[in-house]
Motif scaffolding. Structure first.
Motif, short mmCIF file in Angstrom:
data_model
loop_
_atom_site.label_atom_id
_atom_site.label_comp_id
_atom_site.label_asym_id
_atom_site.label_seq_id
_atom_site.Cartn_x
_atom_site.Cartn_y
_atom_site.Cartn_z
N ALA A 258 -2.95 -5.33 -10.06
CA ALA A 258 -2.20 -4.29 -10.75
C ALA A 258 -1.35 -3.49 -9.77
N ALA A 259 -1.92 -3.22 -8.57
CA ALA A 259 -1.16 -2.47 -7.58
C ALA A 259 0.07 -3.25 -7.11
N TYR B 184 0.82 -1.21 0.00
CA TYR B 184 0.00 0.00 0.00
C TYR B 184 0.85 1.26 0.00
N SER B 185 2.06 1.19 0.56
CA SER B 185 2.95 2.35 0.43
C SER B 185 3.42 2.50 -1.01
N ARG B 186 3.64 1.39 -1.70
CA ARG B 186 3.99 1.47 -3.13
C ARG B 186 2.81 1.97 -3.95
N TRP B 187 1.61 1.55 -3.59
CA TRP B 187 0.41 2.04 -4.26
C TRP B 187 0.32 3.56 -4.11
N MET C 54 10.24 1.10 -0.54
CA MET C 54 10.97 0.10 0.26
C MET C 54 10.94 0.48 1.73
N PRO C 55 9.79 0.56 2.36
CA PRO C 55 9.73 0.91 3.78
C PRO C 55 10.08 -0.29 4.65
N MET D 14 7.98 -0.88 -10.12
CA MET D 14 8.52 0.45 -9.83
C MET D 14 9.71 0.36 -8.87
N ALA D 15 9.64 -0.57 -7.92
CA ALA D 15 10.78 -0.76 -7.02
C ALA D 15 12.02 -1.20 -7.79
#
Length: 413
Positions: free
Chosen positions: A181-182, A22-25, A87-88, A189-190
């Motif tokens: 998709a998320a 969800y942080s990447r989203w 990357m948290p 993206m990472a």
């Protein structure tokens, strides 16, 4: 109080219960901010009948982003965002530990080019993810309404004029597609961040050199602690044994004074080394040098050794590294004398000129030398000399043990 999602072991469902998903989203959604803002500034973007604004969002800010990539600080900002959102937690710790994402400003045109590609990729991925995040839930609403028997007419989706209950079976599918998709886009993206925002070859080399310097510094500190603490313990043991054997209150007082002075100096060396090991501490400038060698000679004399010193040349004019390392070499040589030969006559010569510093420590060999004694300390003397471009010779010469060191000054002056 910290929030944590329940642990799930199923490989398909596990990503849905990871905070990083969800942080990447969120990182993906923020990538469309530039497009949305420029869409608002452009007249007619949201005019009815104009069509979906997504193409405008994906193309209009491109020139602005290309110009922004020329600013060196943009790379730092994007690197920090990538570390915090892509990357948290333990993911970010692993990335930072291996320097996968840089947080330094752009230093070369190659860095600016990679930053430009990253900004464009983030814009397009952000616009696409924002569109899916809005449209797919809307499609679920359409299908739910159709399943309840109501005709639906939602902008952007085909009208459903013949509702039926079986539309309810299709209602979860858009949300499943959105979550998939998320997860997939976040992982991609990472990976792109590691590729486009990762350190350059020059930065990797600088990081490697810094790490090597830290290792060398720690090794040097370990050698200094060995020399200082070893010297203090040797003097203390000899003084205590001599005081007990002498049985003289006056001699005992002198021995205790020598032990106190030697112990205080060892504690100061220990504190200095610990300050150096702390990365946030300033580097102390009070390391002993050859101009402080008198206390070493007095300490050895207090332990019973008959020390004869010969000093020639301006020791105070020596370069700092040579003077400090020379002090440690004399300290280690005297420690070896006291430890392995006892209170025997010792001659110390320190000679400095414009070309080199020469140190020579001689002492009578003990009647029964200890096997293998002084090996580590003598190796440390040779290593110190080699690091300064000099040379050290150690070993017996006739009925004496000799330590001779020559350190050149021209390359360090």
């Amino acid at each position: 109080m910290s929030f944590s999602l329940p642990a799930v072991r199923h490989p398909v469902l596990k990503p849905l219960f990871r905070p990083v998903t969800y942080s990447r989203w969120l990182h993906l959604l923020t990538g469309s901010v530039a497009g949305v803002l420029t869409g608002f500034l452009r007249g007619g973007t949201f005019r009815p009948g104009h069509g979906g604004p997504w193409l405008v969002f994906a193309t209009l800010p491109v020139p602005i982003l290309l110009l922004a990539a020329l600013v060196p600080a943009v790379r730092r900002v994007e690197g920090l965002q990538a570390q915090l959102l892509l990357m948290p937690g333990r993911f970010g710790a692993a990335a930072r530990g291996s320097a996968q994402i840089a947080t330094s400003p752009s230093a070369t045109w190659r860095d600016r080019g990679r930053t430009a590609v990253w900004l464009l990729l983030r814009l397009e991925a952000g616009v696409a993810m924002t569109a899916l995040s809005l449209q797919l839930p809307a499609l679920t609403v359409v299908l739910v309404r159709a399943a309840t028997g109501r005709a639906t007419h939602v902008t952007g989706w085909p009208s459903i004029d013949a509702p039926h209950w079986w539309y309810g079976l299709l209602a979860p599918l858009p949300l499943v597609v959105l979550l998939a998709a998320a997860v997939g886009a976040g992982g991609l993206m990472a990976g792109a961040a590691r590729l486009l925002l990762g350190p350059s070859a020059a930065e990797r080399l600088a990081a490697l050199e810094a790490r090597t310097e830290r290792i060398l510094e720690h090794n040097r500190l370990a050698q200094e602690l060995h020399d200082s603490v070893g010297h203090a313990l040797t003097v203390t043991v000899i003084q205590a044994g001599a005081a007990r054997a002498a049985g003289s209150p006056e001699f005992t007082d002198r021995a205790l004074a020598a032990i106190e002075d030697t112990g205080r100096q060892a504690l100061a060396d220990l504190e200095r080394a610990l300050r150096l090991l702390r990365e946030d501490a300033p580097r102390p400038a009070d390391r002993p040098a050859l101009t402080d060698a008198d206390r070493l000679l007095e300490s050895a004399r207090a332990a019973g050794a008959a020390v004869r010193a010969e000093v020639t040349g301006p020791l105070e004019a020596l370069p700092g590294p040579v003077s400090r390392e020379g002090y440690r070499m004399v300290q280690e040589a005297l420690t070896n004398v006291l430890r392995h030969a006892g209170p025997v006559p010792v001659s110390v010569r320190m000679a400095a000129d414009t070309d080199a510093l020469e140190l020579e420590i001689r002492n009578a060999l003990p009647a029964a030398p200890e096997p293998g004694g002084g090996g580590r300390g003598l190796r440390g003397i040779r290593e110190r000399a080699a690091l300064l471009g000099g040379e050290a010779e150690t070993g017996p010469e006739g009925d004496e043990w000799r330590v001779r060191v020559r350190l050149p000054l021209r390359r360090l002056g």
